[in-house]
Design an enzyme around this catalytic site. Structure first.
Site, PDB file in Angstrom:
ATOM      1  N   MET A  97       1.049   3.736  -9.777  1.00 32.66           N
ATOM      2  CA  MET A  97       0.683   3.143  -8.493  1.00 32.66           C
ATOM      3  C   MET A  97       1.857   2.346  -7.941  1.00 32.66           C
ATOM      4  O   MET A  97       2.470   1.576  -8.659  1.00 32.66           O
ATOM      5  CB  MET A  97      -0.520   2.219  -8.688  1.00 32.66           C
ATOM      6  CG  MET A  97      -1.150   1.816  -7.391  1.00 32.66           C
ATOM      7  SD  MET A  97      -2.848   1.303  -7.623  1.00 32.66           S
ATOM      8  CE  MET A  97      -2.659  -0.440  -7.737  1.00 32.66           C
ATOM      9  N   CYS A  98       2.191   2.578  -6.690  1.00 28.92           N
ATOM     10  CA  CYS A  98       3.217   1.798  -6.024  1.00 28.92           C
ATOM     11  C   CYS A  98       2.796   1.691  -4.562  1.00 28.92           C
ATOM     12  O   CYS A  98       1.920   2.414  -4.114  1.00 28.92           O
ATOM     13  CB  CYS A  98       4.582   2.483  -6.048  1.00 28.92           C
ATOM     14  SG  CYS A  98       5.247   2.779  -7.695  1.00 28.92           S
ATOM     15  N   GLY A  99       3.420   0.784  -3.834  1.00 37.40           N
ATOM     16  CA  GLY A  99       3.145   0.663  -2.407  1.00 37.40           C
ATOM     17  C   GLY A  99       4.390   1.034  -1.621  1.00 37.40           C
ATOM     18  O   GLY A  99       5.502   0.637  -1.978  1.00 37.40           O
ATOM     19  N   ARG A 127      -0.515  -3.251  -5.520  1.00 42.45           N
ATOM     20  CA  ARG A 127       0.010  -1.940  -5.920  1.00 42.45           C
ATOM     21  C   ARG A 127       1.256  -2.047  -6.790  1.00 42.45           C
ATOM     22  O   ARG A 127       1.801  -1.033  -7.206  1.00 42.45           O
ATOM     23  CB  ARG A 127       0.332  -1.101  -4.683  1.00 42.45           C
ATOM     24  CG  ARG A 127      -0.808  -1.022  -3.663  1.00 42.45           C
ATOM     25  CD  ARG A 127      -0.482  -0.045  -2.553  1.00 42.45           C
ATOM     26  NE  ARG A 127      -0.565   1.308  -3.054  1.00 42.45           N
ATOM     27  CZ  ARG A 127      -1.685   2.008  -3.137  1.00 42.45           C
ATOM     28  NH1 ARG A 127      -2.825   1.503  -2.710  1.00 42.45           N
ATOM     29  NH2 ARG A 127      -1.685   3.224  -3.615  1.00 42.45           N
TER      30      ARG A 127
END
Lengths: 503, 350
Positions: free
Chosen positions: B1-3, B30
């Protein structure tokens, strides 16, 4: 009788309590193991090849077979096989013939490779609920695509595509000739590949007219004997394959014993009745890579550049360099056949000692073609000892576009891998031309078995890909990051370019 | 998960970095505080004809000497300085960031039709693989990447990101799994004029890497994001495919859909898939790729990662979350959820 008889390989026992004297074993055994004496069936175990036909047909399970009931004094060097080969040659002074693939005790690399699956960070994909693409194109690919913009704003494709074979699954059936196997065996496989949307090879035995209805799914072969080759044959195939070598016997030509050259076989192959069909070791018009390139072009010219041309080589030490040479010709695909590849008849010394395993060959060929920047333009087909969908998946992850299966397709039709194909007495109606035996194989039924096998492997491949978070076969091809070596030595892992488990 | 978040002003009006800092910090859910970064196009108008090389030095003795020696061999350093930084409570200087405005001498390289760019690629590869304690993480003209291990707001304050202005901005908030939270592993990833922000994991990395390396690229960064930049460069620059077709090669339509297209389109997409099978990216991802002419955002073929787009006047936004976009612009003309594999393209007006 200096040597005397050697111990029987298999011992057959009849359970007389169970036996109902139906004589099916006598009818079914083409090797003549069984006879009836009074109220008893008497087996002659020495004739048994362990083909299991009798057991498969016995309604009472009254037949038992035991392998090697009497053995030699055990010895790590002078094995049974070593000693028996010497007895055999001391008696005959000849080359020992054998059937099926490499029977020597080499470790199987496939069994030391494990596949990957997704957990959390990348979700696995469920093939029951999401699309899973196995469609594979075999043939020349453009290095790049050029487009132009039309007035309407749409793009126009400027690159012209070479003809490719479109496979719905990356499993094809390799070349087993009419002659080596029966017409019914070929028909069964031809029906199966037409049904599942893939292809099979004709082998070097020509194309029997009964197979014409399936010609759009057949790859015709041009081998060194040029048996059965004419323009009609070339034009009927969906693709053409030049056979340079074969994994079971690299460096030598094909061998079909005269016993198997029946009238129909002789017509299809265009050779005299009952004559041994011995293909030359090299093609007499190929003595260099440029000669091969010329033959590829000649076949393309003859068929107006409408058909892909493959070149099949045995997996030998320099297979990568040879493949790179083939990639520079007009050839569309290179077939690499590993040393476990099966055969109807091969000298035992070749079968068990010459060539390299397909796992290493595919990895090395893929690597060489990539180093030279041509991998993407030519297809790589791997064969030789692919036993199940795991082997298939690993082969593609090592770099193949598709595989050829041979023995596995025969096993799907009942073959028990008894290895006596060269004798022409196959009780399963597969590796024989004796009409009464051929009739035992019903193409309508056997084609279902072959299609079932391909479908089963295809489903398993889709599941394995989905578990690895991959929904298109292109992303599995050469994806060695998804393989790990388990108890493989460092040298082999370097060749395969895979990491070890835990790394 | 990343933003991820990116914005372009298609009329090339410059925006400072204050807004994107807040947008990225809004998506801290995130990330994990182990990596964040920003890319800005239009960062160095005074040096826009020079390659802006951003380097992380472990110390400014041996590695710096080695890098400068290499640069002087290959061309001319117009100007060099330490990138100004301001230590934060939670973010201490682990590397010393330096920048060089550099022009390679094209007479030193043969056998290429883009000698400047290939010289830069050579230099980046050499520094990153051979010089211990130095890492070039930004190498485009008029482009600056600023990243570190930390929360987005700390990284922004560390570089005082609001002091920079540009017409394209990208931001990335990282939750590392594959590589530890080292500074070089933070996004955006940049090479020459390409920058990439990426939320996801590429399950086809092995295939993509082998494919791209056969065209002479070298993957040295231990991250699958690098391969995206190279693929974009190969398809867009070397093979001259328009952006939307590059995306169609990287995340192609399914065969079932291709089979239903008109003949012309079917041939085109079949050719793309046949030629670029090795470039097809599998696995969950949402990616934005930027170059000076614009940005392209797209997801994997079954959209296993979120991506939302919005427009407000000349500005196009692409992000993991709508809320992040709304911190940058309250009044949006249009907000939409692109389908899987559908590119969102924002190009500057000519």
């Amino acid at each position: 009788m200096t040597i005397g008889s050697t111990p029987v390989k298999f011992k057959i026992t009849i359970d007389n309590e169970q036996c109902m004297l139906c004589e099916r074993c006598i009818e079914n055994c083409s090797y003549g193991v069984f006879r009836r004496e009074g109220q008893k069936i008497i087996p002659d175990s020495r004739k048994c090849t362990a083909c299991h036909r009798c057991m498969a047909m016995c309604p009472r399970d009254a037949i038992t077979m035991q392998e090697k009931p009497n053995d030699y004094r055990s010895h790590p060097v002078w094995t049974r096989e070593a000693r028996e080969a010497i007895y055999n040659q001391a008696k005959t002074g000849r080359i020992i013939l054998s059937g099926m693939g490499n029977a020597a005790d080499y470790p199987i690399i496939f069994d030391r490779l494990v596949l990957d699956a997704c957990q959390v960070t990348n979700p696995s994909i469920d093939p029951l609920r999401e699309p899973m693409e196995l469609r594979t194109y075999i043939g020349k690919k453009p290095r790049r695509v050029k487009v132009s913009k039309k007035g309407s704003g749409d793009y126009n494709l400027e690159t012209k595509l070479a003809p490719n074979l479109k496979l719905e699954t990356p499993i094809m059936i390799g070349h087993m000739s009419y002659g080596a196997i029966s017409l019914n065996a070929q028909l069964s496989m031809a029906k199966a590949v037409s049904e599942v949307g893939t292809f099979m090879g004709t082998g070097e035995g020509g194309l029997h007219k009964d197979l014409y209805p399936y010609q759009n799914n057949m790859i015709v072969q041009v081998a060194s004997g040029r048996f059965g080759v004419d323009i009609n044959y070339l034009e009927r195939g969906a693709a053409i394959e030049i056979k340079v070598g074969q994994g079971a016997k690299p460096g030598i030509g094909g061998h079909l014993p005269g016993e198997k050259v029946s009238e129909d076989v002789s017509k299809t192959r265009m050779i005299p009745l009952h004559s041994d069909a011995i293909s030359p070791a090299p093609h007499h018009d190929i003595y260099s890579i440029e000669d091969l390139a010329q033959l590829v072009r000649s076949l393309k010219e003859a068929t107006e550049w409408k058909k892909p041309v493959f070149v099949k080589i045995a997996a030998v030490h320099h297979a990568p360099a040879i493949a790179a040479g083939i990639a520079r010709s007009s050839a569309d695909a290179v077939v690499v056949d590993g040393f476990r590849g099966g055969t109807g008849a091969a000298p035992r010394v070749f079968r068990d000692n010459v060539g390299i395993p397909i796992e290493a060959a595919v990895a090395a060929v893929d690597e060489k073609l990539r180093d030279q920047g041509v991998r993407n333009e030519i297809s790589v087909i791997a064969s030789g000892g692919i036993r199940d969908s795991a082997d298939l998946t690993k082969t593609i992850a090592l770099g193949a576009d598709a595989v050829y299966i041979g023995t596995a397709a025969l096993v799907a039709m009942g073959c028990r891998v008894c290895g006596s194909c060269y004798r022409g007495l196959c009780p399963w109606g597969i590796a024989t031309q004796r009409q009464d035996l051929v009739d035992r194989l019903n193409p309508d039924e056997a084609s279902h078995n072959v299609a079932n096998l391909i479908n089963g492997w295809t489903l398993e491949l889709a599941e394995l890909m989905g578990a690895a978070g991959i929904n298109s076969i292109e992303s599995l091809r050469g994806n060695r990051d998804r393989l790990r070596g388990y108890m493989l030595d460092e040298g082999i892992m370097k060749v395969l370019d895979v990491k070890m488990v835990g790394a | 998960m990343c933003g991820i978040i990116s914005v372009i002003d298609r009329s090339k009006n410059y925006m400072d970095g204050g807004a994107i800092k807040n947008a990225l910090a809004l998506m801290n859910e995130r990330g994990s505080g182990e990596g964040a970064g920003y890319a800005v196009y239009g960062a160095y108008p005074d040096y826009k004809d020079y390659y802006a090389l951003h380097v992380f030095y472990d110390n400014i003795v041996e590695p710096k000497e080695a890098v400068e020696e290499l640069l002087e061999k290959w061309g001319k350093i117009e100007y060099a300085e330490e990138i100004p930084t301001y230590e934060q409570d939670r973010l201490r200087k682990q590397h010393i960031p330096w920048r060089y405005f550099f022009k390679p001498d094209i007479r030193l390289l043969a056998g290429t039709c883009s000698p400047e760019e290939d010289a830069i690629i050579n230099i980046v590869n050499k520094v990153n693989t051979e010089i211990k304690g130095a890492l070039i993480f930004s190498s485009g003209k008029d482009i600056g990447v600023f990243k570190a291990s930390g929360w987005p707001e700390d990284v922004a304050n560390f570089y005082r990101i609001e002091d920079y202005e540009g017409y394209i901005w990208m931001g990335h908030n990282r939750y590392p799994t594959n590589t530890s939270g080292w500074w070089g592993g933070a996004h955006p990833f940049n090479l020459l004029n390409w920058s990439v922000i990426h939320n996801g994991e590429i399950t086809s990395y092995g295939t993509n890497r082998r494919y791209i390396e056969s065209f002479g690229y070298k993957c040295t960064m231990k991250t699958d994001t690098e391969v995206v930049a190279y693929l974009a460069d190969l398809l867009g620059r070397r093979h001259e495919l328009p952006e939307e077709l590059s995306v169609k090669a990287l995340a192609p339509p399914f065969w079932d859909d291709i089979d239903r297209m008109s003949e012309n389109e079917r041939d085109l997409h079949t050719a793309l898939r046949m030629a670029y099978g090795g470039a097809l990216m599998n696995g969950p991802f949402a990616i934005v790729i930027a170059k000076p002419e614009g940005i392209v955002g797209f997801t994997d073929r079954i959209k296993l990662r979120p991506m939302i787009a919005a427009e407000s006047g000349d500005r196009l936004y692409i992000s993991s979350e709508e809320a992040a976009i709304r911190t940058m612009e309250q009044n949006l003309d249009r907000v939409w959820m692109p389908s899987a594999g559908e590119p969102v393209i924002g190009m500057v007006r000519r």
